[in-house]
Design a protein around this motif. Structure first.
Motif, short mmCIF file in Angstrom:
data_model
loop_
_atom_site.label_atom_id
_atom_site.label_comp_id
_atom_site.label_asym_id
_atom_site.label_seq_id
_atom_site.Cartn_x
_atom_site.Cartn_y
_atom_site.Cartn_z
N ILE A 5 5.72 -16.85 -3.32
CA ILE A 5 4.28 -16.28 -3.71
C ILE A 5 4.93 -14.51 -3.93
O ILE A 5 5.87 -13.73 -3.96
CB ILE A 5 4.02 -15.91 -2.19
N ILE A 6 3.54 -13.74 -4.36
CA ILE A 6 3.63 -12.69 -5.41
C ILE A 6 2.92 -12.03 -4.23
O ILE A 6 1.54 -12.35 -4.22
CB ILE A 6 3.33 -12.10 -6.04
N LEU A 36 8.12 -15.21 3.36
CA LEU A 36 8.30 -13.50 3.20
C LEU A 36 9.49 -13.67 2.76
O LEU A 36 9.86 -12.51 2.05
CB LEU A 36 8.11 -12.77 4.68
N ARG A 37 9.96 -14.44 3.37
CA ARG A 37 11.52 -14.66 3.05
C ARG A 37 12.02 -14.55 1.35
O ARG A 37 12.95 -13.13 0.87
CB ARG A 37 12.78 -14.78 3.79
N LYS A 38 11.21 -14.90 0.99
CA LYS A 38 11.55 -15.47 -0.29
C LYS A 38 10.40 -14.46 -1.45
O LYS A 38 10.46 -14.87 -2.79
CB LYS A 38 11.16 -16.79 -0.71
N ALA A 39 9.23 -13.44 -1.04
CA ALA A 39 8.49 -13.54 -1.70
C ALA A 39 9.05 -12.42 -2.68
O ALA A 39 10.16 -11.16 -2.24
CB ALA A 39 7.19 -12.74 -0.12
N LYS A 40 7.66 -11.89 -3.29
CA LYS A 40 8.00 -11.34 -4.18
C LYS A 40 6.70 -9.92 -4.36
O LYS A 40 6.03 -10.74 -4.07
CB LYS A 40 8.26 -11.87 -6.18
N GLN A 41 7.37 -8.56 -4.19
CA GLN A 41 6.83 -7.39 -3.52
C GLN A 41 6.15 -6.87 -4.98
O GLN A 41 7.58 -6.83 -5.74
CB GLN A 41 6.93 -6.84 -2.29
N VAL A 42 4.94 -6.70 -5.53
CA VAL A 42 5.22 -5.92 -6.73
C VAL A 42 4.22 -4.36 -5.79
O VAL A 42 3.30 -4.97 -4.95
CB VAL A 42 4.07 -6.77 -7.78
N LEU A 43 4.31 -3.64 -6.78
CA LEU A 43 2.68 -3.10 -6.95
C LEU A 43 0.95 -3.38 -7.29
O LEU A 43 1.74 -4.27 -8.02
CB LEU A 43 3.01 -1.46 -7.43
N VAL A 97 -2.21 -16.84 0.30
CA VAL A 97 -2.26 -14.75 -0.71
C VAL A 97 -0.73 -15.13 -1.02
O VAL A 97 0.48 -15.87 -0.84
CB VAL A 97 -2.00 -14.26 0.62
N GLY A 98 -0.73 -14.64 -2.14
CA GLY A 98 0.45 -14.92 -2.96
C GLY A 98 -0.08 -15.76 -3.77
O GLY A 98 1.70 -15.69 -4.82
N TYR A 99 -0.30 -17.00 -3.97
CA TYR A 99 0.15 -18.82 -4.98
C TYR A 99 -0.95 -17.70 -5.78
O TYR A 99 -1.68 -17.01 -5.92
CB TYR A 99 -0.77 -19.68 -3.45
#
Length: 124
Positions: A5-6, A36-43, A97-99
């Protein structure tokens, strides 16, 4: 389907806080922790337009119950389900969320596993 997820850092932190407060079922907690462990966090400005996040209108197809519904995901303080505005920390928001558009998700809702597909995501 998206493997990771992003999410923005703010959404990531809000979900972590929800897990800490035990606001979800054990199955949801396990699944969210894994996501969340694999999530990509972005601005926020780098988040693609077709990704589910706060302040977006999302059309979802529930394959398990065979219906489509449109949700508006907002900050928890602005949630008004009667006006179709749901908290980004509501069950359906946490599941999506994130998909992004086109993703099909098998999610362990409190009332059982459901298969949902993201049909459309629009900015508010």
């Amino acid at each position: 389907m998206t493997n990771n997820i992003i999410v923005t850092t703010g959404i990531y932190d809000a979900i972590k806080d929800t897990l800490r407060r035990k606001k979800v079922s054990m199955q949801e907690e396990k699944r969210l922790a894994e996501e969340l462990r694999k999530a990509k966090q972005v601005l926020r400005r780098d988040l693609p337009e077709d990704v589910v996040t706060v302040d977006r209108k999302v059309t979802i197809k529930d394959h398990t119950r065979d219906f489509e519904h449109e949700y508006i995901f907002v900050a928890s303080t602005k949630a008004k389900p009667a006006k179709n505005k749901y908290s980004i920390l509501s069950d359906i928001a946490l599941a999506t969320v994130g998909y992004k558009v086109g993703d099909v998700i098998d999610w362990p809702f409190k009332d059982g596993e459901r298969k949902i597909e993201i049909l459309k995501v629009e900015s508010l």
